[in-house]
Design a protein around this motif. Sequence first.
Motif, PDB file in Angstrom:
ATOM      1  N   SER A 143       0.843  -1.193   0.000  1.00 60.14           N
ATOM      2  CA  SER A 143       0.000   0.000   0.000  1.00 60.14           C
ATOM      3  C   SER A 143       0.876   1.241   0.000  1.00 60.14           C
ATOM      4  CB  SER A 143      -0.908   0.003   1.230  1.00 60.14           C
ATOM      5  OG  SER A 143      -0.144   0.218   2.414  1.00 60.14           O
ATOM      6  N   GLU A 144       0.228   2.396   0.083  1.00 64.47           N
ATOM      7  CA  GLU A 144       0.945   3.659   0.148  1.00 64.47           C
ATOM      8  C   GLU A 144       1.866   3.717   1.364  1.00 64.47           C
ATOM      9  OE1 GLU A 144       1.792   7.620  -1.294  1.00 64.47           O
ATOM     10  OE2 GLU A 144       0.998   5.767  -2.173  1.00 64.47           O
ATOM     11  N   HIS A 145       1.489   3.009   2.434  1.00 56.27           N
ATOM     12  CA  HIS A 145       2.341   2.927   3.621  1.00 56.27           C
ATOM     13  C   HIS A 145       3.717   2.381   3.257  1.00 56.27           C
ATOM     14  CE1 HIS A 145       3.656   1.913   7.720  1.00 56.27           C
ATOM     15  NE2 HIS A 145       3.938   0.714   7.252  1.00 56.27           N
ATOM     16  N   ASP A 146       3.768   1.336   2.423  1.00 58.52           N
ATOM     17  CA  ASP A 146       5.045   0.752   2.010  1.00 58.52           C
ATOM     18  C   ASP A 146       5.841   1.718   1.142  1.00 58.52           C
ATOM     19  OD1 ASP A 146       4.819  -2.223   2.918  1.00 58.52           O
ATOM     20  OD2 ASP A 146       2.903  -1.788   1.965  1.00 58.52           O
ATOM     21  N   VAL A 147       5.148   2.437   0.280  1.00 54.53           N
ATOM     22  CA  VAL A 147       5.812   3.408  -0.591  1.00 54.53           C
ATOM     23  C   VAL A 147       6.434   4.522   0.241  1.00 54.53           C
ATOM     24  CG1 VAL A 147       5.500   5.064  -2.466  1.00 54.53           C
ATOM     25  CG2 VAL A 147       4.263   2.881  -2.512  1.00 54.53           C
ATOM     26  N   LEU A 181      -5.494  -8.644  14.116  1.00 49.15           N
ATOM     27  CA  LEU A 181      -5.974  -7.471  13.378  1.00 49.15           C
ATOM     28  C   LEU A 181      -5.840  -7.630  11.872  1.00 49.15           C
ATOM     29  CD1 LEU A 181      -4.383  -4.764  15.696  1.00 49.15           C
ATOM     30  CD2 LEU A 181      -6.815  -5.337  15.546  1.00 49.15           C
ATOM     31  N   PHE A 182      -5.363  -8.792  11.440  1.00 45.61           N
ATOM     32  CA  PHE A 182      -5.104  -9.019  10.018  1.00 45.61           C
ATOM     33  C   PHE A 182      -6.340  -8.798   9.138  1.00 45.61           C
ATOM     34  CE2 PHE A 182      -4.941 -11.906   6.354  1.00 45.61           C
ATOM     35  CZ  PHE A 182      -3.790 -11.466   5.723  1.00 45.61           C
ATOM     36  N   PRO A 183      -7.529  -9.326   9.497  1.00 40.95           N
ATOM     37  CA  PRO A 183      -8.699  -9.099   8.635  1.00 40.95           C
ATOM     38  C   PRO A 183      -9.035  -7.621   8.464  1.00 40.95           C
ATOM     39  CG  PRO A 183      -9.127 -10.882  10.178  1.00 40.95           C
ATOM     40  CD  PRO A 183      -7.853 -10.230  10.625  1.00 40.95           C
ATOM     41  N   LEU A 184      -8.976  -6.869   9.565  1.00 40.65           N
ATOM     42  CA  LEU A 184      -9.299  -5.449   9.499  1.00 40.65           C
ATOM     43  C   LEU A 184      -8.270  -4.679   8.677  1.00 40.65           C
ATOM     44  CD1 LEU A 184     -10.956  -2.999  10.370  1.00 40.65           C
ATOM     45  CD2 LEU A 184      -9.592  -2.918  12.480  1.00 40.65           C
ATOM     46  N   ILE A 185      -6.978  -4.940   8.941  1.00 32.76           N
ATOM     47  CA  ILE A 185      -5.924  -4.238   8.216  1.00 32.76           C
ATOM     48  C   ILE A 185      -5.973  -4.580   6.734  1.00 32.76           C
ATOM     49  CG2 ILE A 185      -3.416  -4.040   7.947  1.00 32.76           C
ATOM     50  CD1 ILE A 185      -3.224  -4.403  11.009  1.00 32.76           C
ATOM     51  N   SER A 186      -6.215  -5.848   6.411  1.00 27.13           N
ATOM     52  CA  SER A 186      -6.312  -6.265   5.009  1.00 27.13           C
ATOM     53  C   SER A 186      -7.448  -5.537   4.309  1.00 27.13           C
ATOM     54  CB  SER A 186      -6.549  -7.779   4.922  1.00 27.13           C
ATOM     55  OG  SER A 186      -5.483  -8.490   5.490  1.00 27.13           O
ATOM     56  N   LEU A 187      -8.595  -5.461   4.977  1.00 25.32           N
ATOM     57  CA  LEU A 187      -9.756  -4.793   4.382  1.00 25.32           C
ATOM     58  C   LEU A 187      -9.462  -3.314   4.137  1.00 25.32           C
ATOM     59  CD1 LEU A 187     -12.726  -4.821   3.508  1.00 25.32           C
ATOM     60  CD2 LEU A 187     -13.351  -4.410   5.899  1.00 25.32           C
ATOM     61  N   ARG A 189      -6.574  -1.788   3.785  1.00 26.08           N
ATOM     62  CA  ARG A 189      -5.574  -1.576   2.731  1.00 26.08           C
ATOM     63  C   ARG A 189      -6.139  -1.875   1.348  1.00 26.08           C
ATOM     64  NH1 ARG A 189       0.533  -2.922   4.812  1.00 26.08           N
ATOM     65  NH2 ARG A 189       0.398  -1.703   6.737  1.00 26.08           N
ATOM     66  N   MET A 190      -6.936  -2.920   1.236  1.00 26.64           N
ATOM     67  CA  MET A 190      -7.507  -3.245  -0.070  1.00 26.64           C
ATOM     68  C   MET A 190      -8.484  -2.173  -0.536  1.00 26.64           C
ATOM     69  SD  MET A 190      -7.896  -7.404  -0.198  1.00 26.64           S
ATOM     70  CE  MET A 190      -8.626  -7.626   1.428  1.00 26.64           C
ATOM     71  N   VAL A 191      -9.268  -1.636   0.394  1.00 33.68           N
ATOM     72  CA  VAL A 191     -10.195  -0.547   0.035  1.00 33.68           C
ATOM     73  C   VAL A 191      -9.409   0.692  -0.372  1.00 33.68           C
ATOM     74  CG1 VAL A 191     -11.902   1.066   0.960  1.00 33.68           C
ATOM     75  CG2 VAL A 191     -12.114  -1.376   1.426  1.00 33.68           C
ATOM     76  N   ASN A 192      -8.372   1.026   0.393  1.00 39.68           N
ATOM     77  CA  ASN A 192      -7.551   2.187   0.045  1.00 39.68           C
ATOM     78  C   ASN A 192      -6.898   2.028  -1.319  1.00 39.68           C
ATOM     79  OD1 ASN A 192      -8.164   3.559   2.390  1.00 39.68           O
ATOM     80  ND2 ASN A 192      -6.302   2.945   3.467  1.00 39.68           N
ATOM     81  N   ASN A 193      -6.404   0.809  -1.595  1.00 33.24           N
ATOM     82  CA  ASN A 193      -5.788   0.563  -2.896  1.00 33.24           C
ATOM     83  C   ASN A 193      -6.818   0.633  -4.016  1.00 33.24           C
ATOM     84  OD1 ASN A 193      -3.276   0.219  -1.726  1.00 33.24           O
ATOM     85  ND2 ASN A 193      -3.393  -2.011  -1.671  1.00 33.24           N
ATOM     86  N   LEU A 194      -8.005   0.084  -3.757  1.00 28.92           N
ATOM     87  CA  LEU A 194      -9.064   0.101  -4.769  1.00 28.92           C
ATOM     88  C   LEU A 194      -9.485   1.524  -5.101  1.00 28.92           C
ATOM     89  CD1 LEU A 194     -11.017  -1.649  -6.478  1.00 28.92           C
ATOM     90  CD2 LEU A 194     -12.608  -1.548  -4.546  1.00 28.92           C
ATOM     91  N   LEU A 195      -9.590   2.348  -4.065  1.00 25.65           N
ATOM     92  CA  LEU A 195     -10.005   3.741  -4.257  1.00 25.65           C
ATOM     93  C   LEU A 195      -8.828   4.657  -4.600  1.00 25.65           C
ATOM     94  CD1 LEU A 195     -12.538   4.104  -1.294  1.00 25.65           C
ATOM     95  CD2 LEU A 195     -13.024   3.613  -3.706  1.00 25.65           C
TER      96      LEU A 195
END
Length: 242
Positions: A143-147, A181-187, A189-195
């Motif tokens: 995600s943008e966090h990694d960038v 917290l993996f399910p919440l964090i995954s959701l 990040r995926m929403v942020n990436n999608l949007l």
Amino acid sequence: MEKSFYRIFFEVQKKHWWFVAKKKIVLDLIDRYVPAKVNHKILDIGCGSGLMLNALEQIGETNGMDMSDDAINFSKEIFSGTVKKGMLPDNIPYEKEYFSLVVALDVIEHVDDDRAALVAIRSHIAPGGQAVITVPACMFLWSEHDVLNEHKRRYTLEELKMKLLDAGFTIEKISYFNTFLFPLISLVRMVNNLLKRKGGSDVDLPHPAVNYIVKKIFSLEKYFLRFMNFPIGVSVLAVVRK
């Protein structure tokens, strides 16, 4: 970052759920896997704003290393031990085969040649000494966090395991963590990436109530990691021996 930013970052780290819980988990691992009542010589690679330095000093003679002059200057304000400038894999300014414990928390994902970095870490550990290593996990969480944090990659457990073995380490403990917290964090990040949301970072301090709840949830993992390994998580941890 300028030294003033490291000072601000240090204050955030002391409260932020991720750093607080990860520190507890790492110290618990050290307590369980690293022999007690030994005159340990410890190196914290990538010590940053120095969050771990004083805690590690309770275990043994602790030294720090970072590539940033500003990080080093700030660390020297809060820590009385030695902190030197260095960089993986080719510039570790300490004696080889000297340390009984090396800590590299979320470091090798920043290095182009992570295999060479692990070999370099091992070369500075005394025979029978250990290392504790953490890395971010699962490329689908990129995600943008990694960038923003200049990561080169995220890892699977098997990938990290293979690279540790190739570097000559014996693995004593390896597991995913930040699992609850993996399910919440995954959701998120995926929403942020999608949007295609940009500019966000996971190290922004959340609302105090949210921060308290997720800190408590994440911190619980230290008890489970004492007797089990997690099958998936936002990060991977390893305790290895030379």
